[in-house]
Design an enzyme around this catalytic site. Structure first.
Site, PDB file in Angstrom:
ATOM      1  N   ARG A 192       0.856  -1.179   0.000  1.00  0.00           N
ATOM      2  CA  ARG A 192       0.000   0.000   0.000  1.00  0.00           C
ATOM      3  C   ARG A 192       0.893   1.230   0.000  1.00  0.00           C
ATOM      4  NH1 ARG A 192      -4.371   2.609   4.335  1.00  0.00           N
ATOM      5  NH2 ARG A 192      -4.890   4.347   2.941  1.00  0.00           N
ATOM      6  N   HIS A 193       0.613   2.154  -0.877  1.00  0.00           N
ATOM      7  CA  HIS A 193       1.414   3.367  -1.001  1.00  0.00           C
ATOM      8  C   HIS A 193       1.574   4.074   0.342  1.00  0.00           C
ATOM      9  CE1 HIS A 193      -2.078   5.972  -0.532  1.00  0.00           C
ATOM     10  NE2 HIS A 193      -2.727   5.189  -1.379  1.00  0.00           N
ATOM     11  N   ARG A 225       0.747   8.536  -6.242  1.00  0.00           N
ATOM     12  CA  ARG A 225       1.125   8.061  -4.914  1.00  0.00           C
ATOM     13  C   ARG A 225       1.648   6.626  -4.946  1.00  0.00           C
ATOM     14  NH1 ARG A 225      -4.313   8.801  -5.502  1.00  0.00           N
ATOM     15  NH2 ARG A 225      -5.808   7.164  -4.892  1.00  0.00           N
ATOM     16  N   GLU A 254      -7.610   2.462  -7.213  1.00  0.00           N
ATOM     17  CA  GLU A 254      -8.438   2.316  -6.019  1.00  0.00           C
ATOM     18  C   GLU A 254      -9.920   2.247  -6.385  1.00  0.00           C
ATOM     19  OE1 GLU A 254      -9.063   1.184  -3.304  1.00  0.00           O
ATOM     20  OE2 GLU A 254      -8.174   2.468  -1.753  1.00  0.00           O
ATOM     21  N   TRP A 255     -10.705   1.744  -5.474  1.00  0.00           N
ATOM     22  CA  TRP A 255     -12.174   1.735  -5.559  1.00  0.00           C
ATOM     23  C   TRP A 255     -12.645   3.113  -6.032  1.00  0.00           C
ATOM     24  CZ3 TRP A 255     -14.755  -1.537  -1.272  1.00  0.00           C
ATOM     25  CH2 TRP A 255     -16.143  -1.637  -1.458  1.00  0.00           C
TER      26      TRP A 255
END
Length: 204
Positions: A7-8, A57, A81-82
């Site tokens: 995860r960034h 990101r 992302e969602w």
């Protein structure tokens, strides 16, 4: 072979709890430090494939973590992302206050806004496509031979992906808290998909 998911690092919106889907928010200074601190986790890995979300990101996290030194980094649109639709940029507390009841993206979903938004099932379709690409990269998905696959993406998406890896309902991603600037490992035990590591902090 393992699938390593990253995860960034921290952004201003991840820090404030704002839902960050399509908005291209950069890393904070802390987020850049987290990304650099991830490098030792991958120093001895020889991945067969490194994929990143197109968002700044995520790409910056991959760069600072040194992943380009191990393998070419490819952008995969399925790793975004969602799509939060009308809830983009808003916090869970704000949405819950507006609705007059507790709200959860996992069970209540989103509403259309500047973008249409996605259901959790639509996010899962993308996650399964990424997992299929990872399996192809390591030679069929039996866990023998091949190299690791590294995915650099976003919190909710990666939680859905983990649930899909385990053969669970995509909504089970609600059970897998995932902090910014962490890495996790999806592996196999006796041929079955398992979580080998989860939510490991940068530098740990």
């Amino acid at each position: 072979m393992s699938i390593l998911v990253v995860r960034h690092g921290q952004t201003a919106w991840s820090l404030s709890g704002q839902h960050t889907g399509a908005t291209d928010v950069p890393l904070t200074e802390v987020g850049e430090q987290q990304a650099r601190a991830l490098a030792p986790a991958f120093a001895d890995r020889r991945p067969a494939l490194v994929l990143t979300s197109p968002r700044t990101r995520a790409r910056r996290t991959a760069e600072l973590a040194g992943l380009a030194a191990a393998a070419p980094v490819e952008v995969d649109e399925d790793l975004v992302e969602w799509d939060y639709g009308g809830y983009e940029g808003r916090t869970t507390a704000e949405i819950s206050e507006e609705l007059g009841r507790p709200w959860s993206v996992w069970h209540d979903g989103v509403v259309p806004g500047a973008t249409p938004g996605e259901t959790v099932q639509q996010v899962a379709v993308r996650a399964r496509a990424v997992l299929a690409r990872a399996a192809a990269a390591e030679g069929g998905g039996d866990g023998e031979g091949g190299g690791d696959v590294v995915l650099v993406a976003h919190g909710h998406f990666l939680r859905v992906l983990a649930a899909c890896w385990l053969g669970l309902s995509p909504t089970a991603g609600a059970l897998f808290a995932l902090d910014a600037g962490t890495w996790s490992e999806l592996g196999r035990e006796h041929g079955r998909p398992v979580l080998t590591r989860w939510n490991v902090p940068a530098g740990a």
